[in-house]
Design an enzyme around this catalytic site. Structure first.
Site, short mmCIF file in Angstrom:
data_model
loop_
_atom_site.label_atom_id
_atom_site.label_comp_id
_atom_site.label_asym_id
_atom_site.label_seq_id
_atom_site.Cartn_x
_atom_site.Cartn_y
_atom_site.Cartn_z
N ASN A 75 61.48 -30.67 27.63
CA ASN A 75 62.42 -31.75 27.33
C ASN A 75 63.38 -31.45 26.18
O ASN A 75 64.02 -32.35 25.64
CB ASN A 75 61.67 -33.06 27.04
CG ASN A 75 60.78 -32.93 25.82
OD1 ASN A 75 60.61 -31.84 25.29
ND2 ASN A 75 60.22 -34.03 25.36
N ASP A 127 35.69 -24.24 18.65
CA ASP A 127 36.37 -23.80 17.44
C ASP A 127 35.39 -23.67 16.27
O ASP A 127 34.58 -24.57 16.04
CB ASP A 127 37.43 -24.86 17.11
CG ASP A 127 38.35 -24.47 15.97
OD1 ASP A 127 39.10 -23.51 16.14
OD2 ASP A 127 38.30 -25.14 14.92
N ASP A 182 55.21 -28.12 25.85
CA ASP A 182 54.51 -29.35 26.23
C ASP A 182 53.82 -29.17 27.58
O ASP A 182 53.95 -28.13 28.23
CB ASP A 182 55.49 -30.53 26.25
CG ASP A 182 56.78 -30.19 26.98
OD1 ASP A 182 56.68 -29.73 28.13
OD2 ASP A 182 57.88 -30.33 26.39
N ASP A 240 63.04 -30.60 23.04
CA ASP A 240 62.81 -30.93 21.63
C ASP A 240 62.33 -29.71 20.83
O ASP A 240 61.99 -29.82 19.65
CB ASP A 240 61.83 -32.11 21.48
CG ASP A 240 60.43 -31.77 21.95
OD1 ASP A 240 60.22 -30.65 22.48
OD2 ASP A 240 59.53 -32.61 21.79
N ASP A 242 39.94 -26.74 24.24
CA ASP A 242 39.48 -26.37 22.90
C ASP A 242 38.65 -27.53 22.36
O ASP A 242 39.04 -28.69 22.51
CB ASP A 242 40.69 -26.12 21.99
CG ASP A 242 40.52 -24.91 21.11
OD1 ASP A 242 39.57 -24.90 20.31
OD2 ASP A 242 41.34 -23.98 21.21
N GLU A 259 33.73 -19.63 18.96
CA GLU A 259 34.39 -18.76 17.98
C GLU A 259 33.39 -18.48 16.86
O GLU A 259 32.86 -19.40 16.26
CB GLU A 259 35.63 -19.45 17.41
CG GLU A 259 36.44 -18.54 16.52
CD GLU A 259 37.48 -19.26 15.66
OE1 GLU A 259 38.38 -18.59 15.14
OE2 GLU A 259 37.38 -20.49 15.49
N ASP A 293 58.89 -25.51 26.89
CA ASP A 293 59.36 -26.84 26.48
C ASP A 293 60.14 -27.48 27.63
O ASP A 293 61.15 -26.95 28.06
CB ASP A 293 60.25 -26.67 25.24
CG ASP A 293 60.92 -27.97 24.83
OD1 ASP A 293 60.42 -29.05 25.22
OD2 ASP A 293 61.94 -27.89 24.12
N HIS A 324 45.81 -16.80 19.18
CA HIS A 324 46.82 -17.45 18.34
C HIS A 324 46.57 -17.24 16.85
O HIS A 324 47.36 -17.71 16.03
CB HIS A 324 46.85 -18.94 18.66
CG HIS A 324 45.55 -19.60 18.32
ND1 HIS A 324 44.38 -19.33 19.02
CD2 HIS A 324 45.20 -20.45 17.34
CE1 HIS A 324 43.39 -20.00 18.47
NE2 HIS A 324 43.85 -20.70 17.45
N ASP A 325 45.47 -16.58 16.49
CA ASP A 325 45.16 -16.34 15.07
C ASP A 325 45.35 -14.88 14.66
O ASP A 325 45.24 -14.55 13.48
CB ASP A 325 43.69 -16.69 14.78
CG ASP A 325 43.43 -18.18 14.89
OD1 ASP A 325 44.35 -18.98 14.65
OD2 ASP A 325 42.28 -18.54 15.21
C1 GLC Z 1 40.05 -21.73 14.44
C2 GLC Z 1 41.38 -21.77 15.12
C3 GLC Z 1 42.45 -21.72 14.07
C4 GLC Z 1 42.30 -22.92 13.17
C5 GLC Z 1 40.89 -23.01 12.59
C6 GLC Z 1 40.64 -24.36 12.02
O1 GLC Z 1 39.83 -20.55 13.79
O2 GLC Z 1 41.47 -20.73 16.04
O3 GLC Z 1 43.72 -21.67 14.63
O4 GLC Z 1 43.21 -22.84 12.11
O5 GLC Z 1 39.91 -22.82 13.57
O6 GLC Z 1 40.49 -25.33 13.03
CA CA Z 2 58.89 -30.55 24.42
#
Ligand code: GLC
Ligand code: CA
Length: 561
Positions: free
Chosen positions: A27, A206, A33, A29, A102, A260, A25, A331-332
């Site tokens: 700034n 995605d 970013d 908040d 993405d 994916e 981050d 991230h999932d």
């Molecule tokens: C993909 C992403 C996930 C998101 C889902 C819906 O699986 O990796 O984070 O919630 O698609 O877009």
């Molecule tokens: Ca920020």
């Protein structure tokens, strides 16, 4: 660019995934970013990765942290501006690092202009950009079919404006685009072209296997947890849509794509990635993370024998035909430490390094998810600390229908919640982990006082320095890139031992997945060969002869033959 001019640079790449909200981050908040990313470009370069995959940074109301896009051609306010983004891209390219964006085109946000138009009336020109249907039952108050959202509950939402329902395979704020409408396909082609023209080097696509739905949207087989999968996963026109996207747009650039692909089998994986077919360059399969459905809540125990069988199937199946992606985290998924190692006690460093060796010397393109390179772990959340819409949706359903199961749900979420992987990046041991000066949007893992980049940079034996060396070893190594694959001792539940061979050179990779000493003997055919241990996560000298592997020990031998 003709197919023959495609350099397939991704075969030499190591890709670093950035989840921008949690990276850095700039700034105060509390939200990561783009200027935060810019401040860490030298760190990324130094890690020895050659490309970055950036999770969505487009305009979004953030119902699903950017996976709900309201404008495909601009940057989310919290993350900065398009000029910041251009500066970031230039900074990456100056350092020889490519950028993968993405591409979230199974659905948009309900705040996207297309959807606002679409929902306004049944004869709006954008109506068919999405799936609208009348409800079932006398008063039309039952959803049009039994499909369920990947996050739980019906996949349909009723809309008062026109008294019809729209389809959303994720949250209500993520309506599915109707790819059968040629105008939608044209819109996607144009926006992909827009970013390629700005200089991006590829896309992570995605939930791409969901874009083609069976005509008529029939009911799926009854399943108490998730219904409808077979009606929209690898649907009837998926290959046609993907090859058109590739032929008409992507193949004009030297760009890569990774899709994916929850639930994909090796046969389907080959249809998507075979070079002769020109669809995608690789897929993220889900088998090896033991979650065949999009999101399986039923915790499955890691089983090395099964893991080895799955990895070997994909290694053999793709060799010479398609290309594998190699990942344990994103991230999932909860963090790999613990999930793939069992209780690692005080052996976090050894276990984390071992996992990297076992995965990153396979054939394919390795992905490192931010924080994995310092061995970040799951976080202990109290119920009100979760931020993920998936967690909230699941807890909402539990509360409404089966409130007595709340303790069970919370126990499962502790292990499986996506927030585990989304806690802010741990840059240093200070109060806010060097991530922000403000209030972080998601809890910072208290273990940042010990697990952080600043510490890792000082320590020559850190996980971070190990990753740097492993990346430098891998990039440009022809045996790792092209070599054949062979697994030894496949029934061994403790050791993963495999060979990569190419042009008179062999690599023997030996990994102990247990927090215990395990005896090891080299495969018989290695008798009489001398070898150098080129990668090790313990200081003990090793030669190609029987020895006892230390807990989570990993050794790689290079053998000339
Ligand atoms: C993909 C992403 C996930 C998101 C889902 C819906 O699986 O990796 O984070 O919630 O698609 O877009
Ligand atoms: Ca920020």
């Amino acid at each position: 660019m003709s197919e023959s001019k495609k350099t397939r640079w991704y075969k030499d790449a190591v890709i670093y995934q950035i989840y921008p909200r949690s990276f850095c981050d700039s700034n105060g908040d509390g939200i990561g970013d783009i200027r935060g990313i810019i401040s860490k470009l030298d760190y990324i370069k130094d890690l020895g990765v050659t490309a970055v995959w950036l999770s969505p940074c487009y305009k979004s109301p953030n119902d699903d942290n950017g996976y709900d896009i309201s404008d495909y051609r601009d940057i989310m306010d919290e993350f900065g501006t398009l000029d910041d983004w251009k500066e970031m891209l230039a900074g990456l390219h100056e350092r020889g690092i490519k950028l993968i964006m993405d591409l979230v085109v199974n659905h948009t946000s309900d705040e996207h202009e297309w959807f606002k138009q679409s929902r306004s009336s049944v004869d709006n020109p954008y109506r068919d950009y999405y799936f609208w249907r009348k409800g079932r039952g006398k008063d039309g108050k039952k959803p049009p079919n039994n499909w369920t959202s990947r996050f739980g509950g019906s996949a349909w939402a009723y809309d008062d404006a026109t008294s019809e329902w729209y389809l959303h395979l994720f949250t209500k704020k993520q309506p599915d685009l109707n790819w059968d409408n040629p105008k939608v396909r044209k819109e996607v082609h144009d926006l992909v072209d827009y970013w390629l023209d700005l200089g991006v080097d590829g896309f992570r696509c995605d939930v791409i296997t969901y874009i083609s739905k069976v005509a008529g949207l029939p009911n799926g087989k009854f399943n108490p947890i998730q219904c409808g999968d077979e009606m929209f996963t690898h649907g009837p026109h998926i290959h046609e849509y993907l090859s058109a996207l590739n032929n008409e747009v992507i193949s004009r650039y030297d760009a890569m794509t990774v899709g994916e692909a929850a639930g994909v089998t090796i046969e389907q994986g080959l249809l998507y990635t075979a070079e002769s077919r020109g669809e995608l360059d690789m897929v993220f399969e889900f088998e090896h993370i033991l979650s065949e459905a999009y999101f399986s809540l039923l915790p499955k125990k890691f089983n090395l024998k099964q893991y080895k069988a799955i990895m070997s199937k994909w290694q053999d199946g793709m060799h010479g035909k398609g290309w594998n992606s190699l990942y344990l985290e994103n991230h999932d998924q909860p963090r790999a430490l613990g999930r793939c190692t069992g209780d690692y006690g005080d052996k976090r460093k050894e276990a984390s390094k071992m996992l990297a060796v076992a995965l990153n010397l396979l054939q394919g393109t390795p992905y490192i998810y931010q924080g994995q390179e310092i061995g970040m772990t799951n976080c202990d959340f109290s119920p009100d600390e979760y931020q993920d819409v998936m967690v909230k949706t699941i807890l909402g359903i539990v509360k409404k229908y089966v409130p007595f199961l709340k303790p069970v749900a919370l126990k499962v979420l502790k292990k499986k919640a996506r927030d585990n992987a989304r806690t802010p990046m741990q840059w240093d041991g200070s109060e806010k982990a060097g991530f922000t000066t403000g209030a972080p949007w998601l809890k910072i893992n208290p273990n940042h006082t010990e697990i952080n980049v600043a510490e890792a940079e000082k320590d020559p034996t850190s996980i971070l320095n190990f990753h740097k060396n492993l990346n430098r070893y891998r990039v440009g190594n022809q045996t790792v890139k092209l070599g054949s694959y062979r697994q030894f001792d496949k029934n061994n539940k403790k050791i993963y031992c495999y060979e990569r061979a190419h042009n008179g050179k062999k690599l023997l990779v030996v990994c102990n997945f247990k927090n215990a000493e395990v005896p090891f003997s080299p495969p018989a055919e290695y008798n009489g060969f001398t070898a150098a241990a080129v990668i090790q996560n313990y200081p003990t000298a090793r030669t190609l002869s029987p020895f006892s592997l230390q807990p989570y020990e990993a050794v790689v031998f290079e053998v000339d033959c």
